[in-house]
Design a protein around this motif. Structure first.
Motif, mmCIF file in Angstrom:
data_model
loop_
_atom_site.group_PDB
_atom_site.id
_atom_site.type_symbol
_atom_site.label_atom_id
_atom_site.label_comp_id
_atom_site.label_asym_id
_atom_site.label_seq_id
_atom_site.Cartn_x
_atom_site.Cartn_y
_atom_site.Cartn_z
ATOM 1 N N GLU A 197 1.696 -13.299 1.870
ATOM 2 C CA GLU A 197 2.667 -13.375 2.913
ATOM 3 C C GLU A 197 3.797 -12.342 2.438
ATOM 4 O O GLU A 197 4.359 -11.290 3.021
ATOM 5 C CB GLU A 197 3.178 -14.500 3.338
ATOM 6 C CG GLU A 197 2.309 -15.576 3.904
ATOM 7 C CD GLU A 197 2.837 -16.805 4.438
ATOM 8 O OE1 GLU A 197 4.014 -17.027 4.200
ATOM 9 O OE2 GLU A 197 2.253 -17.543 5.201
ATOM 10 N N ARG A 201 4.984 -8.642 3.991
ATOM 11 C CA ARG A 201 6.353 -8.271 4.247
ATOM 12 C C ARG A 201 6.891 -6.893 3.441
ATOM 13 O O ARG A 201 7.585 -6.063 4.085
ATOM 14 C CB ARG A 201 7.263 -9.447 4.020
ATOM 15 C CG ARG A 201 7.036 -10.624 4.968
ATOM 16 C CD ARG A 201 8.264 -11.504 4.711
ATOM 17 N NE ARG A 201 8.187 -12.661 5.816
ATOM 18 C CZ ARG A 201 7.430 -13.633 5.661
ATOM 19 N NH1 ARG A 201 6.840 -14.165 4.355
ATOM 20 N NH2 ARG A 201 7.235 -14.605 6.533
ATOM 21 N N THR A 225 -3.142 -12.510 9.542
ATOM 22 C CA THR A 225 -1.966 -13.156 8.925
ATOM 23 C C THR A 225 -0.529 -12.228 8.981
ATOM 24 O O THR A 225 0.498 -12.818 9.228
ATOM 25 C CB THR A 225 -2.044 -13.036 7.369
ATOM 26 O OG1 THR A 225 -3.158 -13.928 7.029
ATOM 27 C CG2 THR A 225 -0.771 -13.832 6.741
ATOM 28 N N GLN A 227 -0.115 -10.617 11.821
ATOM 29 C CA GLN A 227 0.135 -10.889 13.358
ATOM 30 C C GLN A 227 1.097 -12.344 13.414
ATOM 31 O O GLN A 227 1.886 -12.390 13.883
ATOM 32 C CB GLN A 227 -0.904 -11.036 14.306
ATOM 33 C CG GLN A 227 -1.588 -9.528 14.553
ATOM 34 C CD GLN A 227 -3.002 -9.500 15.160
ATOM 35 O OE1 GLN A 227 -3.704 -10.588 15.066
ATOM 36 N NE2 GLN A 227 -3.256 -8.588 15.728
ATOM 37 N N ARG A 228 0.438 -13.412 12.418
ATOM 38 C CA ARG A 228 1.157 -14.436 12.417
ATOM 39 C C ARG A 228 2.672 -14.425 11.992
ATOM 40 O O ARG A 228 3.791 -15.042 12.527
ATOM 41 C CB ARG A 228 0.394 -15.554 11.434
ATOM 42 C CG ARG A 228 1.084 -17.118 11.626
ATOM 43 C CD ARG A 228 0.076 -17.818 10.736
ATOM 44 N NE ARG A 228 -0.158 -17.647 9.662
ATOM 45 C CZ ARG A 228 0.696 -17.743 8.546
ATOM 46 N NH1 ARG A 228 1.686 -18.141 8.441
ATOM 47 N NH2 ARG A 228 0.032 -17.116 7.203
ATOM 48 N N LEU A 229 2.938 -13.616 11.026
ATOM 49 C CA LEU A 229 4.179 -13.468 10.472
ATOM 50 C C LEU A 229 4.977 -12.426 11.327
ATOM 51 O O LEU A 229 6.141 -12.124 11.076
ATOM 52 C CB LEU A 229 3.968 -12.664 9.242
ATOM 53 C CG LEU A 229 3.323 -13.716 8.057
ATOM 54 C CD1 LEU A 229 3.047 -12.838 6.832
ATOM 55 C CD2 LEU A 229 4.194 -15.062 7.685
ATOM 56 N N GLN A 230 4.514 -11.859 12.503
ATOM 57 C CA GLN A 230 4.960 -10.976 13.385
ATOM 58 C C GLN A 230 5.590 -9.499 12.536
ATOM 59 O O GLN A 230 6.507 -9.154 12.908
ATOM 60 C CB GLN A 230 6.315 -11.608 13.966
ATOM 61 C CG GLN A 230 5.910 -12.712 14.790
ATOM 62 C CD GLN A 230 7.151 -13.564 15.515
ATOM 63 O OE1 GLN A 230 8.026 -13.276 15.166
ATOM 64 N NE2 GLN A 230 6.612 -14.479 16.425
ATOM 65 N N VAL A 231 4.801 -9.143 11.626
ATOM 66 C CA VAL A 231 5.049 -7.875 11.195
ATOM 67 C C VAL A 231 3.835 -6.733 11.406
ATOM 68 O O VAL A 231 4.012 -5.701 10.954
ATOM 69 C CB VAL A 231 5.292 -8.161 9.510
ATOM 70 C CG1 VAL A 231 6.145 -8.907 9.194
ATOM 71 C CG2 VAL A 231 3.932 -8.732 8.913
ATOM 72 N N TRP A 232 2.889 -7.382 11.974
ATOM 73 C CA TRP A 232 1.747 -6.395 12.277
ATOM 74 C C TRP A 232 2.218 -5.150 12.964
ATOM 75 O O TRP A 232 1.519 -3.923 12.576
ATOM 76 C CB TRP A 232 0.616 -7.173 12.914
ATOM 77 C CG TRP A 232 -0.310 -6.115 13.359
ATOM 78 C CD1 TRP A 232 -1.110 -5.854 14.532
ATOM 79 C CD2 TRP A 232 -1.293 -5.276 12.424
ATOM 80 N NE1 TRP A 232 -2.008 -4.705 14.295
ATOM 81 C CE2 TRP A 232 -2.231 -4.609 13.119
ATOM 82 C CE3 TRP A 232 -1.147 -5.317 10.918
ATOM 83 C CZ2 TRP A 232 -3.052 -3.615 12.460
ATOM 84 C CZ3 TRP A 232 -2.041 -4.363 10.356
ATOM 85 C CH2 TRP A 232 -3.039 -3.729 11.151
ATOM 86 N N GLU A 233 2.813 -5.074 14.162
ATOM 87 C CA GLU A 233 3.174 -3.953 14.589
ATOM 88 C C GLU A 233 3.907 -2.980 14.037
ATOM 89 O O GLU A 233 3.762 -1.680 14.053
ATOM 90 C CB GLU A 233 3.619 -4.393 16.112
ATOM 91 C CG GLU A 233 3.088 -4.958 17.160
ATOM 92 C CD GLU A 233 1.845 -3.913 17.302
ATOM 93 O OE1 GLU A 233 1.847 -2.777 17.582
ATOM 94 O OE2 GLU A 233 0.741 -4.941 17.547
#
Length: 287
Positions: A197, A201, A225, A227-233
C-alpha cells in the motif's frame, strides 16, 4: 513516507551509470532480488513490494491424486505452461519413486506442448522433447493448435501457472476433452500488505521513475489494490502521459495494463534479462 530500499541489493560499483539516480518499483516476488541486483549494477535504486505471494503446493494431496490418475490411466496431451511448475511437479515425486516412474512412462508416450522457451528448457532437462512450442509464449497458440484436432475423448493434462487458466480449460472441455489440472504453486495475499500500500501511494505521488512487472496476476492484484486505495486513476494517468514508465516482461503480463489504456514497454524476448536491457535502452543517452 519513503519506503526503505533493499540495502543488500545496492551496488557500490555499478557496471554502468545509465540508470544512475533512477528509482524503480518492483511489484515482484519470484526472482525479485535477482531483478533488483541487475538494475542496481547500472546505478538504479529499487523498492520491492510484491502484490502476491507464491505458495508451493508440491506436498498437496490433490496434486498426488491427480498425478496418480494420469500415471495409471494415461494421457494424450500434456500442456506445460511454466518451467518452475513443471520442474516442481517432477521434484515433488522424489519421495514417491514408483509414482514418479509411472509418470515418466506416461510423459514418454504423450504429446507434450510447451508455452514458450522456458518451459521447453525444463521439458528437455527432464529428458523429453516438446512436440509443439508456442512461439508467442501464450496458451492461445496452444489452444489454436489443439482445436485444429479432434479432441473428442482426449485426456489432457495442464500444468497451470499460479492463477490457472479457466478459458483454456473451458475451450478444451467444449471440444470434448477431459482435463486434468496440475497445480504446483498458487498465488496468495502479499506477505507485507503495508509495504504494498505504501508503494502504491508513492507511485501515485510520482516518487518512482518506473514500475516493472513480471507476471499478469501480480499486475491485476496491484491494480485492484490501487483501486481499493482510490489512487488508481492518478497512477493510470501518470502512466498514460508517460510521467512514470510502466514496463512488462511480455505480452501476457502487459494485457491487464493494456486493458486499462496503458501501453507498457516490453522486450522483444520475454525474459527478465531482456526486460532489464529494454529499460536500459529506454534511458540510454543515445536514445
Amino acid at each position: 513516507m519513503n519506503a526503505p530500499d533493499t540495502p543488500s541489493l545496492q551496488s557500490s560499483s555499478p557496471l554502468s551509470s545509465t540508470l544512475q539516480g533512477r528509482h524503480f518499483l518492483l511489484p515482484v516476488e519470484r526472482r525479485a532480488e535477482e531483478f533488483s541486483e541487475s538494475l542496481a549494477r547500472h546505478g538504479a535504486r529499487t523498492t520491492i513490494a510484491a502484490p502476491l505471494t507464491v505458495i508451493p503446493t508440491t506436498n498437496d494431496a490433490e496434486l498426488l491424486h491427480t498425478t496418480g490418475t494420469l500415471a495409471n490411466g494415461g494421457v494424450d496431451y500434456v500442456i506445460v505452461t511454466t518451467a518452475i511448475g513443471f520442474t516442481s511437479w517432477l521434484e515433488a515425486l522424489d519421495a514417491y519413486p514408483e509414482l514418479q516412474a509411472a509418470l515418466h512412462r506416461t510423459l514418454g508416450s504423450a504429446t507434450i506442448l510447451a508455452r514458450g522457451a522456458k518451459p521447453t528448457g525444463a521439458i528437455v532437462n527432464a529428458g523429453y522433447r516438446p512436440d509443439f512450442i508456442a512461439e508467442s509464449e501464450t496458451t492461445a497458440d496452444i489452444l489454436e493448435h489443439l482445436l485444429a484436432r479432434d479432441l473428442t475423448g482426449a485426456r489432457i493434462a495442464i500444468q497451470h501457472h499460479g492463477a490457472g487458466d479457466e478459458n483454456l480449460e473451458r475451450e478444451l472441455k467444449a471440444a470434448g476433452a477431459t482435463i486434468h489440472s496440475i497445480v504446483t504453486y498458487r498465488w496468495d495475499e502479499p506477505r507485507d500488505p503495508e509495504a504494498l500500500e505504501r508503494s502504491l501511494r508513492q507511485t501515485a505521488d510520482a516518487e518512482f521513475d518506473g514500475v516493472l512487472f513480471t507476471s499478469a496476476p501480480a499486475v491485476r492484484h496491484w491494480i485492484a489494490t490501487a483501486q481499493r486505495l482510490q489512487v488508481w486513476e492518478v497512477i493510470r494517468q501518470l502512466a498514460v502521459e508517460g510521467s512514470v514508465l510502466f514496463a512488462a516482461v511480455g505480452p501476457v503480463t502487459a494485457e491487464p495494463l493494456q486493458a486499462e489504456g496503458i501501453t507498457p514497454l516490453t522486450p522483444e524476448r520475454f525474459r527478465l534479462g531482456a526486460l532489464v536491457k529494454t529499460v536500459l535502452a529506454y534511458y540510454s543517452p543515445e536514445r
